[in-house]
Scaffold this motif. Structure first.
Motif, mmCIF file in Angstrom:
data_model
loop_
_atom_site.group_PDB
_atom_site.id
_atom_site.type_symbol
_atom_site.label_atom_id
_atom_site.label_comp_id
_atom_site.label_asym_id
_atom_site.label_seq_id
_atom_site.Cartn_x
_atom_site.Cartn_y
_atom_site.Cartn_z
ATOM 1 N N LEU A 124 22.611 29.421 30.958
ATOM 2 C CA LEU A 124 23.477 30.157 31.372
ATOM 3 C C LEU A 124 24.813 29.472 31.166
ATOM 4 O O LEU A 124 25.873 30.216 30.722
ATOM 5 C CB LEU A 124 23.462 30.136 33.035
ATOM 6 N N ALA A 125 24.997 28.145 30.965
ATOM 7 C CA ALA A 125 26.157 27.318 30.466
ATOM 8 C C ALA A 125 26.698 27.994 29.251
ATOM 9 O O ALA A 125 27.600 27.872 28.674
ATOM 10 C CB ALA A 125 26.258 25.855 30.834
ATOM 11 N N ALA A 126 25.618 28.046 28.308
ATOM 12 C CA ALA A 126 25.707 28.608 26.929
ATOM 13 C C ALA A 126 26.188 29.936 26.662
ATOM 14 O O ALA A 126 27.136 29.903 26.192
ATOM 15 C CB ALA A 126 24.192 28.377 26.184
ATOM 16 N N PHE A 127 25.768 30.510 27.588
ATOM 17 C CA PHE A 127 26.448 32.081 27.602
ATOM 18 C C PHE A 127 27.787 32.046 28.157
ATOM 19 O O PHE A 127 28.615 32.733 27.751
ATOM 20 C CB PHE A 127 25.718 33.006 28.356
ATOM 21 N N GLY A 128 28.099 31.068 29.086
ATOM 22 C CA GLY A 128 29.371 30.813 29.619
ATOM 23 C C GLY A 128 30.299 30.247 28.462
ATOM 24 O O GLY A 128 31.715 30.882 28.295
ATOM 25 N N LEU A 129 30.043 29.573 27.557
ATOM 26 C CA LEU A 129 30.692 29.076 26.355
ATOM 27 C C LEU A 129 31.125 30.162 25.190
ATOM 28 O O LEU A 129 32.078 30.173 24.863
ATOM 29 C CB LEU A 129 30.166 27.745 25.935
ATOM 30 N N LEU A 130 30.110 31.046 25.166
ATOM 31 C CA LEU A 130 30.158 31.930 24.095
ATOM 32 C C LEU A 130 31.222 33.092 24.556
ATOM 33 O O LEU A 130 32.116 33.536 23.894
ATOM 34 C CB LEU A 130 28.658 32.716 24.095
ATOM 35 N N LEU A 131 31.209 33.412 25.998
ATOM 36 C CA LEU A 131 31.989 34.075 26.676
ATOM 37 C C LEU A 131 33.330 33.487 26.604
ATOM 38 O O LEU A 131 34.688 34.210 26.512
ATOM 39 C CB LEU A 131 31.554 34.770 27.828
ATOM 40 N N TRP A 132 33.654 32.271 26.757
ATOM 41 C CA TRP A 132 34.868 31.695 26.715
ATOM 42 C C TRP A 132 35.545 31.713 25.439
ATOM 43 O O TRP A 132 36.751 31.836 25.460
ATOM 44 C CB TRP A 132 34.485 30.095 27.158
ATOM 45 N N LEU A 133 34.492 31.561 24.337
ATOM 46 C CA LEU A 133 35.098 31.738 23.036
ATOM 47 C C LEU A 133 35.825 33.065 22.451
ATOM 48 O O LEU A 133 36.978 33.305 22.234
ATOM 49 C CB LEU A 133 34.192 31.010 21.849
ATOM 50 N N ARG A 134 34.827 33.976 23.172
ATOM 51 C CA ARG A 134 35.418 35.518 22.946
ATOM 52 C C ARG A 134 36.679 35.604 23.709
ATOM 53 O O ARG A 134 37.422 36.429 23.279
ATOM 54 C CB ARG A 134 34.283 36.341 23.617
ATOM 55 N N PHE A 135 36.833 35.012 24.891
ATOM 56 C CA PHE A 135 38.141 35.505 25.757
ATOM 57 C C PHE A 135 39.295 34.680 24.979
ATOM 58 O O PHE A 135 40.397 35.441 24.937
ATOM 59 C CB PHE A 135 37.949 34.612 26.850
ATOM 60 N N ALA A 136 39.034 33.573 24.239
ATOM 61 C CA ALA A 136 40.181 32.973 23.656
ATOM 62 C C ALA A 136 40.622 33.901 22.159
ATOM 63 O O ALA A 136 41.666 34.277 22.056
ATOM 64 C CB ALA A 136 39.858 31.635 23.257
ATOM 65 N N LEU A 137 39.673 34.490 21.842
ATOM 66 C CA LEU A 137 39.712 35.159 20.476
ATOM 67 C C LEU A 137 40.364 36.666 20.731
ATOM 68 O O LEU A 137 40.900 37.118 19.949
ATOM 69 C CB LEU A 137 38.529 35.462 19.572
ATOM 70 N N ILE A 138 40.256 37.136 22.059
ATOM 71 C CA ILE A 138 40.895 38.264 22.186
ATOM 72 C C ILE A 138 42.158 38.364 22.047
ATOM 73 O O ILE A 138 42.905 39.159 21.549
ATOM 74 C CB ILE A 138 40.399 38.589 23.857
ATOM 75 N N TRP A 139 43.048 37.374 22.564
ATOM 76 C CA TRP A 139 44.549 37.020 22.409
ATOM 77 C C TRP A 139 44.873 37.021 20.979
ATOM 78 O O TRP A 139 45.928 37.589 20.454
ATOM 79 C CB TRP A 139 44.981 35.878 23.280
#
Length: 289
Positions: free
Chosen positions: A169-184
């Motif tokens: 679950l933490a791994a998927f959180g880090l993946l979405l955290w990276l995706r969130f940063a690259l959105i901008w």
């Protein structure tokens, strides 16, 4: 003969009085309308995917084909530091690659809306200025969750099994955290490039960004100078951290950034957000100038 007042006296306590339809919406506040406008943008973005399924098919098809290609065609020739199955090493990296490539899709959609006058139309409407950018971000995160779900099912079908317990679950959180940063990054580039064709050329930037990383090969197996570049690549930290959380036994490198992959997987996206979010907002504000 005087006119007859059919409305009767106004009752300040009655929300259906003469001022009711005007004052009631205003009483809800800016935060409510900002969230409502953001949701409308999200619903618009998801509706486009439903009406144009070829877009989502491409976004999901490319990583699936990449998993099959690298897992079955090149997998037997790959070496994993410390031994182990290459598929266990590959799958967390493929999750990261999918999140990293997402900024190209973000840029393409943003530049399409900008060149077609959609963003100018939004700016001329009585809506929260933050809704356009925030709505794009929420839409991309929803699509990213769908991409991860499809990839996980593909990986499970190939025999991949995470051994990290609830750490996944933490791994998927880090993946979405990276995706969130690259959105901008994608929003900024989408507002910067002149047309959708130019946005498609961003693949030439994303491809070496993912290849010179630890997605497919461990940095310690590369030449020293190239391994150093790959180790300090932000997506390498996320790849190494997700492998650790998934319980993949991969020997880490000797550099500081590789020894602190979990820390840097949280820090790098924060740095990217701090850089590209203000740039995206500033570029969006300059569109009318």
């Amino acid at each position: 003969m005087s006119a007859v007042d059919l409305t009767g006296p106004a009752d300040p306590a009655d929300p259906a009085g003469p001022d009711g339809p005007i004052t009631a919406p205003l009483a809800r506040g800016r935060a409510y309308w900002a969230l409502a406008d953001c949701w409308n943008i999200v619903r618009r973005g998801l509706t486009h995917y439903r009406r144009q399924p070829v877009n989502i098919a491409w976004q999901l098809g490319f990583p699936i084909l990449s998993v099959l290609l690298y897992g079955y065609v090149f997998g037997s020739a790959m070496t994993v530091p410390g031994g182990g199955d290459y598929k266990d090493f590959l799958m967390p990296g493929m999750f990261v690659m999918t999140m990293a490539f997402g900024f190209i899709n973000t840029a393409t959609i943003v530049v399409y809306d900008a060149t077609k006058g959609v963003i100018d139309r939004f700016r001329s409407m009585p809506m929260a200025p933050s809704a356009v950018v925030a709505g794009r971000g929420v839409t991309d995160l929803v699509v990213a969750c769908a991409e991860l779900a499809i990839l996980v099912l593909t990986a499970l079908a190939m025999g991949w099994r995470p051994d990290g317990g609830w750490g996944f679950l933490a791994a998927f959180g880090l993946l979405l955290w990276l995706r969130f940063a690259l959105i901008w990054l994608g929003v900024w580039l989408g507002l910067l490039v002149p047309n959708p064709e130019a946005a498609g050329g961003l693949f030439a930037v994303a491809f070496p960004l993912t290849m010179i990383s630890s997605i497919f090969v461990a940095p310690q197996l590369m030449p020293d100078w190239l391994g150093w570049v790959a180790a300090w690549n932000p997506i390498s930290s996320t790849a190494a951290a997700t492998r650790e959380l998934f319980g993949t036994p991969v020997g880490g490198g000797d550099s500081w950034v590789e020894q602190h992959a979990l820390l840097m997987a949280g820090v790098w996206p924060l740095v990217l957000t701090a850089v590209f979010l203000p740039l995206a907002v500033r570029r969006f504000q300059r569109l009318s100038r």
